[in-house]
Design a protein around this motif. Structure first.
Motif, short mmCIF file in Angstrom:
data_model
loop_
_atom_site.label_atom_id
_atom_site.label_comp_id
_atom_site.label_asym_id
_atom_site.label_seq_id
_atom_site.Cartn_x
_atom_site.Cartn_y
_atom_site.Cartn_z
N SER A 162 0.83 -1.22 0.00
CA SER A 162 0.00 0.00 0.00
C SER A 162 0.86 1.27 0.00
N MET A 163 2.15 1.13 0.30
CA MET A 163 3.07 2.26 0.25
C MET A 163 3.83 2.29 -1.07
N GLY A 164 3.41 1.45 -2.03
CA GLY A 164 4.03 1.44 -3.35
C GLY A 164 5.22 0.51 -3.48
N HIS A 165 5.52 -0.27 -2.44
CA HIS A 165 6.66 -1.20 -2.51
C HIS A 165 6.33 -2.37 -3.43
N LYS A 166 7.33 -2.78 -4.21
CA LYS A 166 7.20 -3.96 -5.07
C LYS A 166 8.42 -4.84 -4.83
N LEU A 167 8.19 -6.13 -4.76
CA LEU A 167 9.29 -7.08 -4.57
C LEU A 167 9.66 -7.67 -5.92
N THR A 168 10.94 -7.63 -6.23
CA THR A 168 11.45 -8.27 -7.43
C THR A 168 12.47 -9.31 -6.99
N VAL A 169 12.09 -10.58 -7.10
CA VAL A 169 13.00 -11.66 -6.72
C VAL A 169 13.90 -11.93 -7.91
N GLY A 170 15.20 -12.01 -7.65
CA GLY A 170 16.14 -12.27 -8.74
C GLY A 170 17.40 -12.92 -8.24
N ASN A 171 18.26 -13.27 -9.17
CA ASN A 171 19.50 -13.95 -8.80
C ASN A 171 20.66 -12.97 -8.68
N ASN A 172 20.36 -11.70 -8.40
CA ASN A 172 21.43 -10.73 -8.27
C ASN A 172 22.03 -10.71 -6.87
N ASN A 173 21.46 -11.46 -5.93
CA ASN A 173 22.01 -11.55 -4.58
C ASN A 173 22.03 -13.01 -4.14
N TYR A 174 23.15 -13.42 -3.57
CA TYR A 174 23.29 -14.75 -2.98
C TYR A 174 23.77 -14.57 -1.55
N ILE A 175 23.37 -15.46 -0.67
CA ILE A 175 23.98 -15.55 0.64
C ILE A 175 24.98 -16.69 0.55
N SER A 176 26.23 -16.38 0.80
CA SER A 176 27.30 -17.37 0.68
C SER A 176 27.72 -17.81 2.08
N ILE A 177 27.61 -19.11 2.33
CA ILE A 177 27.94 -19.68 3.64
C ILE A 177 29.21 -20.51 3.52
N PHE A 178 30.10 -20.36 4.51
CA PHE A 178 31.35 -21.10 4.56
C PHE A 178 31.35 -21.98 5.79
N PRO A 179 30.76 -23.19 5.69
CA PRO A 179 30.71 -24.09 6.85
C PRO A 179 32.09 -24.63 7.22
N GLU A 180 32.16 -25.22 8.41
CA GLU A 180 33.45 -25.69 8.93
C GLU A 180 33.76 -27.14 8.58
N SER A 181 32.82 -27.85 7.92
CA SER A 181 33.08 -29.24 7.53
C SER A 181 32.22 -29.60 6.31
N ARG A 182 32.64 -30.68 5.63
CA ARG A 182 31.84 -31.18 4.50
C ARG A 182 30.46 -31.63 4.99
N GLU A 183 30.44 -32.24 6.17
CA GLU A 183 29.16 -32.72 6.73
C GLU A 183 28.20 -31.56 6.98
N GLU A 184 28.73 -30.46 7.53
CA GLU A 184 27.89 -29.29 7.77
C GLU A 184 27.45 -28.67 6.45
N ALA A 185 28.32 -28.68 5.45
CA ALA A 185 27.96 -28.18 4.12
C ALA A 185 26.78 -28.99 3.56
N ASP A 186 26.87 -30.31 3.67
CA ASP A 186 25.79 -31.17 3.18
C ASP A 186 24.50 -30.95 3.96
N ARG A 187 24.60 -30.80 5.28
CA ARG A 187 23.41 -30.58 6.12
C ARG A 187 22.72 -29.27 5.74
N LEU A 188 23.49 -28.20 5.64
CA LEU A 188 22.92 -26.89 5.29
C LEU A 188 22.31 -26.91 3.89
N PHE A 189 23.04 -27.50 2.94
CA PHE A 189 22.54 -27.57 1.56
C PHE A 189 21.22 -28.35 1.53
#
Length: 144
Positions: free
Chosen positions: A73-100
């Motif tokens: 109602s205030m004129g905001h519009k959401l545009t979802v796109g691939n211009n932003n990523y959150i990059s996570i650096f886990p401490e182990s392969r197991e944690e990487a697999d769990r998060l993914f």
């Protein structure tokens, strides 16, 4: 040195998304969930917009993941796109697999977790809320 924290916008799903992220990362919201209707001058907002999230922050490691909802109602519009990523650096392969596995559930995988030519274990995806993520585990981290 300045600190950078990702700030995400949603169209009415910020609370649902952050409850999901909290289930993956654990922790508690810093300061709770602030609503649009809690702010001065929002008396005339439609009732459903008053319940939207003005601000939410979730600690992830030593960082904060933050978000709010837009207010149409205030004129905001959401545009979802691939211009932003959150990059996570886990401490182990197991944690990487769990998060993914947890974060990509219900989303779209771009690159499954795999060993990459640059020497890291990496994958990327868009989650069920339209947010893009990269998971990057480096075995070189263990030697530090």
């Amino acid at each position: 040195m300045a600190k950078l924290n990702p700030y995400l916008n949603f169209d009415g799903t910020a609370e649902e998304a952050f409850n999901f992220y909290k289930s993956v990362f654990g922790g508690e919201f810093v300061g709770g969930v602030m609503r649009m209707g809690d702010a001065p001058g929002t008396e005339n907002l439609p009732e459903d917009e008053k319940r939207r999230v003005m601000h939410v922050a979730l600690p992830v490691g030593g960082d904060l993941l933050m978000a709010s909802d837009i207010v149409p109602s205030m004129g905001h519009k959401l545009t979802v796109g691939n211009n932003n990523y959150i990059s996570i650096f886990p401490e182990s392969r197991e944690e990487a697999d769990r998060l993914f596995g947890a974060l990509s559930q219900g989303g779209t995988v771009e690159m499954p977790m795999a060993d990459q030519f640059w020497g890291d274990y990496f994958g990327s995806f868009q989650d069920q809320f339209g947010v893009y993520w990269m998971i990057n585990y480096s075995a070189r981290q263990e030697s530090k």
